[in-house]
Design a protein around this motif. Sequence first.
Motif, PDB file in Angstrom:
ATOM      1  N   ALA A 199       0.832  -1.206   0.000  1.00  0.00           N
ATOM      2  CA  ALA A 199       0.000   0.000   0.000  1.00  0.00           C
ATOM      3  C   ALA A 199       0.864   1.252   0.000  1.00  0.00           C
ATOM      4  CB  ALA A 199      -0.928  -0.005   1.208  1.00  0.00           C
ATOM      5  N   ALA A 200       1.955   1.220   0.758  1.00  0.00           N
ATOM      6  CA  ALA A 200       2.856   2.369   0.797  1.00  0.00           C
ATOM      7  C   ALA A 200       3.496   2.613  -0.562  1.00  0.00           C
ATOM      8  CB  ALA A 200       3.938   2.157   1.850  1.00  0.00           C
ATOM      9  N   SER A 201       3.798   1.529  -1.280  1.00  0.00           N
ATOM     10  CA  SER A 201       4.370   1.681  -2.611  1.00  0.00           C
ATOM     11  C   SER A 201       3.370   2.329  -3.561  1.00  0.00           C
ATOM     12  CB  SER A 201       4.803   0.314  -3.154  1.00  0.00           C
ATOM     13  OG  SER A 201       5.403   0.443  -4.417  1.00  0.00           O
ATOM     14  N   VAL A 202       2.126   1.921  -3.495  1.00  0.00           N
ATOM     15  CA  VAL A 202       1.087   2.548  -4.321  1.00  0.00           C
ATOM     16  C   VAL A 202       0.970   4.034  -3.981  1.00  0.00           C
ATOM     17  CG1 VAL A 202      -1.384   2.606  -4.826  1.00  0.00           C
ATOM     18  CG2 VAL A 202      -0.207   0.400  -4.612  1.00  0.00           C
ATOM     19  N   MET A 203       1.005   4.344  -2.709  1.00  0.00           N
ATOM     20  CA  MET A 203       0.880   5.732  -2.286  1.00  0.00           C
ATOM     21  C   MET A 203       2.034   6.589  -2.790  1.00  0.00           C
ATOM     22  SD  MET A 203      -0.480   5.205   1.630  1.00  0.00           S
ATOM     23  CE  MET A 203      -0.423   6.967   2.048  1.00  0.00           C
ATOM     24  N   ILE A 204       3.254   6.052  -2.717  1.00  0.00           N
ATOM     25  CA  ILE A 204       4.395   6.871  -3.118  1.00  0.00           C
ATOM     26  C   ILE A 204       4.407   7.094  -4.634  1.00  0.00           C
ATOM     27  CG2 ILE A 204       6.219   5.145  -3.514  1.00  0.00           C
ATOM     28  CD1 ILE A 204       8.013   6.984  -1.736  1.00  0.00           C
ATOM     29  N   VAL A 209       9.670  22.094  -5.526  1.00  0.00           N
ATOM     30  CA  VAL A 209       8.913  21.037  -6.189  1.00  0.00           C
ATOM     31  C   VAL A 209       9.859  20.108  -6.947  1.00  0.00           C
ATOM     32  CG1 VAL A 209       7.079  20.522  -7.840  1.00  0.00           C
ATOM     33  CG2 VAL A 209       6.903  22.543  -6.387  1.00  0.00           C
ATOM     34  N   ALA A 210      10.915  20.675  -7.536  1.00  0.00           N
ATOM     35  CA  ALA A 210      11.862  19.875  -8.312  1.00  0.00           C
ATOM     36  C   ALA A 210      12.612  18.879  -7.437  1.00  0.00           C
ATOM     37  CB  ALA A 210      12.844  20.794  -9.038  1.00  0.00           C
ATOM     38  N   ILE A 211      13.114  19.320  -6.298  1.00  0.00           N
ATOM     39  CA  ILE A 211      13.856  18.379  -5.448  1.00  0.00           C
ATOM     40  C   ILE A 211      12.919  17.339  -4.832  1.00  0.00           C
ATOM     41  CG2 ILE A 211      15.730  20.000  -4.994  1.00  0.00           C
ATOM     42  CD1 ILE A 211      14.565  20.380  -2.173  1.00  0.00           C
ATOM     43  N   TYR A 212      11.702  17.764  -4.527  1.00  0.00           N
ATOM     44  CA  TYR A 212      10.701  16.831  -4.000  1.00  0.00           C
ATOM     45  C   TYR A 212      10.385  15.760  -5.038  1.00  0.00           C
ATOM     46  CZ  TYR A 212       6.010  15.401  -2.344  1.00  0.00           C
ATOM     47  OH  TYR A 212       4.913  14.689  -1.932  1.00  0.00           O
ATOM     48  N   ALA A 213      10.118  16.177  -6.270  1.00  0.00           N
ATOM     49  CA  ALA A 213       9.816  15.218  -7.330  1.00  0.00           C
ATOM     50  C   ALA A 213      11.027  14.353  -7.656  1.00  0.00           C
ATOM     51  CB  ALA A 213       9.344  15.958  -8.580  1.00  0.00           C
ATOM     52  N   GLY A 214      12.226  14.925  -7.592  1.00  0.00           N
ATOM     53  CA  GLY A 214      13.426  14.152  -7.862  1.00  0.00           C
ATOM     54  C   GLY A 214      13.637  13.037  -6.861  1.00  0.00           C
ATOM     55  N   TRP A 215      13.452  13.353  -5.583  1.00  0.00           N
ATOM     56  CA  TRP A 215      13.629  12.316  -4.570  1.00  0.00           C
ATOM     57  C   TRP A 215      12.531  11.264  -4.662  1.00  0.00           C
ATOM     58  CZ3 TRP A 215      17.508  10.486  -2.039  1.00  0.00           C
ATOM     59  CH2 TRP A 215      17.284   9.565  -1.012  1.00  0.00           C
ATOM     60  N   LEU A 216      11.294  11.693  -4.946  1.00  0.00           N
ATOM     61  CA  LEU A 216      10.211  10.731  -5.099  1.00  0.00           C
ATOM     62  C   LEU A 216      10.455   9.802  -6.287  1.00  0.00           C
ATOM     63  CD1 LEU A 216       7.002  12.847  -4.371  1.00  0.00           C
ATOM     64  CD2 LEU A 216       8.014  11.080  -2.928  1.00  0.00           C
ATOM     65  N   THR A 217      11.094  10.306  -7.342  1.00  0.00           N
ATOM     66  CA  THR A 217      11.435   9.447  -8.479  1.00  0.00           C
ATOM     67  C   THR A 217      12.303   8.288  -8.021  1.00  0.00           C
ATOM     68  OG1 THR A 217      11.287  11.278 -10.053  1.00  0.00           O
ATOM     69  CG2 THR A 217      12.579   9.370 -10.730  1.00  0.00           C
ATOM     70  N   ILE A 244      19.550  16.808 -10.320  1.00  0.00           N
ATOM     71  CA  ILE A 244      20.582  16.787  -9.285  1.00  0.00           C
ATOM     72  C   ILE A 244      20.139  15.933  -8.108  1.00  0.00           C
ATOM     73  CG2 ILE A 244      21.749  18.220  -7.557  1.00  0.00           C
ATOM     74  CD1 ILE A 244      21.788  20.447  -9.721  1.00  0.00           C
ATOM     75  N   THR A 245      18.855  16.000  -7.771  1.00  0.00           N
ATOM     76  CA  THR A 245      18.348  15.205  -6.653  1.00  0.00           C
ATOM     77  C   THR A 245      18.361  13.722  -6.987  1.00  0.00           C
ATOM     78  OG1 THR A 245      16.928  17.055  -6.026  1.00  0.00           O
ATOM     79  CG2 THR A 245      16.443  14.921  -5.043  1.00  0.00           C
ATOM     80  N   VAL A 246      18.025  13.373  -8.228  1.00  0.00           N
ATOM     81  CA  VAL A 246      18.126  11.966  -8.631  1.00  0.00           C
ATOM     82  C   VAL A 246      19.585  11.507  -8.560  1.00  0.00           C
ATOM     83  CG1 VAL A 246      17.732  10.315 -10.485  1.00  0.00           C
ATOM     84  CG2 VAL A 246      16.076  12.136 -10.093  1.00  0.00           C
ATOM     85  N   ILE A 247      20.499  12.367  -8.968  1.00  0.00           N
ATOM     86  CA  ILE A 247      21.925  12.036  -8.858  1.00  0.00           C
ATOM     87  C   ILE A 247      22.309  11.791  -7.411  1.00  0.00           C
ATOM     88  CG2 ILE A 247      24.253  13.026  -9.076  1.00  0.00           C
ATOM     89  CD1 ILE A 247      23.337  14.291 -11.716  1.00  0.00           C
ATOM     90  N   TRP A 248      21.810  12.617  -6.505  1.00  0.00           N
ATOM     91  CA  TRP A 248      22.083  12.426  -5.068  1.00  0.00           C
ATOM     92  C   TRP A 248      21.684  11.013  -4.635  1.00  0.00           C
ATOM     93  CZ3 TRP A 248      24.261  14.625  -0.799  1.00  0.00           C
ATOM     94  CH2 TRP A 248      23.812  14.220   0.460  1.00  0.00           C
TER      95      TRP A 248
END
Length: 233
Positions: free
Chosen positions: A104-109, A135-143, A192-196
């Motif tokens: 369920a957590a995976s679906v949510m994320i 928003v960019a760093i948030y979306a990058g980490w969520l990716t 950059i966040t995905v790179i992190w």
Amino acid sequence: MTRLWAILVLIAAVAFAASPWLSPGFNGFEADQFPVPQDNPPVQPAGYAFSIWGLIYLWLIIGAGFGLLRRAEDPDWAPMRPPLFASLAVGIFWLPVAQVAPVAASVMIWIMLLSAIVSLFRVGDTDRWLQQAPVAIYAGWLTAASCVSVGLLLAGYGYLSATPAALVAIALALAIALVAQYRLHRAPEYGITVIWALVGVIAANMQPLNAAVAGLALVGIIAILALRGTDTE
């Protein structure tokens, strides 16, 4: 309605940042939450990488606060707010669910990710560091995080062994990141966040060395950096 959305986004950002206080002690999925226990899964970045959440929480709150106080009626800010609110509203409840229900957590994320990417594509041209960047760093980490969840589920439920599951997850993250970054032609904070996250994966796979996972993560970093040349800002 524009002011109402600005208020809702700020409330959701604050509640999202407070959610770890409601679920203390959560440091990622426990190994025994899966039928096949996941001890030190290669798909998961090193622990230090998760410290980026502090920056994400703070930047989202600052951006939302500025948006409410100074840009509540600004039409340049309006389109990105509804999907951002949707993502944050789901995120408020992610940690309690993750403690008991990984699927369920995976679906949510994934819902959080898709909403965040929609918001990122809708950000306006003004106030880059307060509208676009958080928003960019948030979306990058969520990716990265959403694809990590896929890798954990694939290995944790026995569909693949740990290393192939990690390779599938990283490849998926790179596909999303490269397409999103190319289509955006801006918001380098996203890449950059995905790179992190990828650097964290490499660090986690150095001792003992998992050359396949670390190598794919390195290739991904190079690809994102190469794509940076197509960005307009």
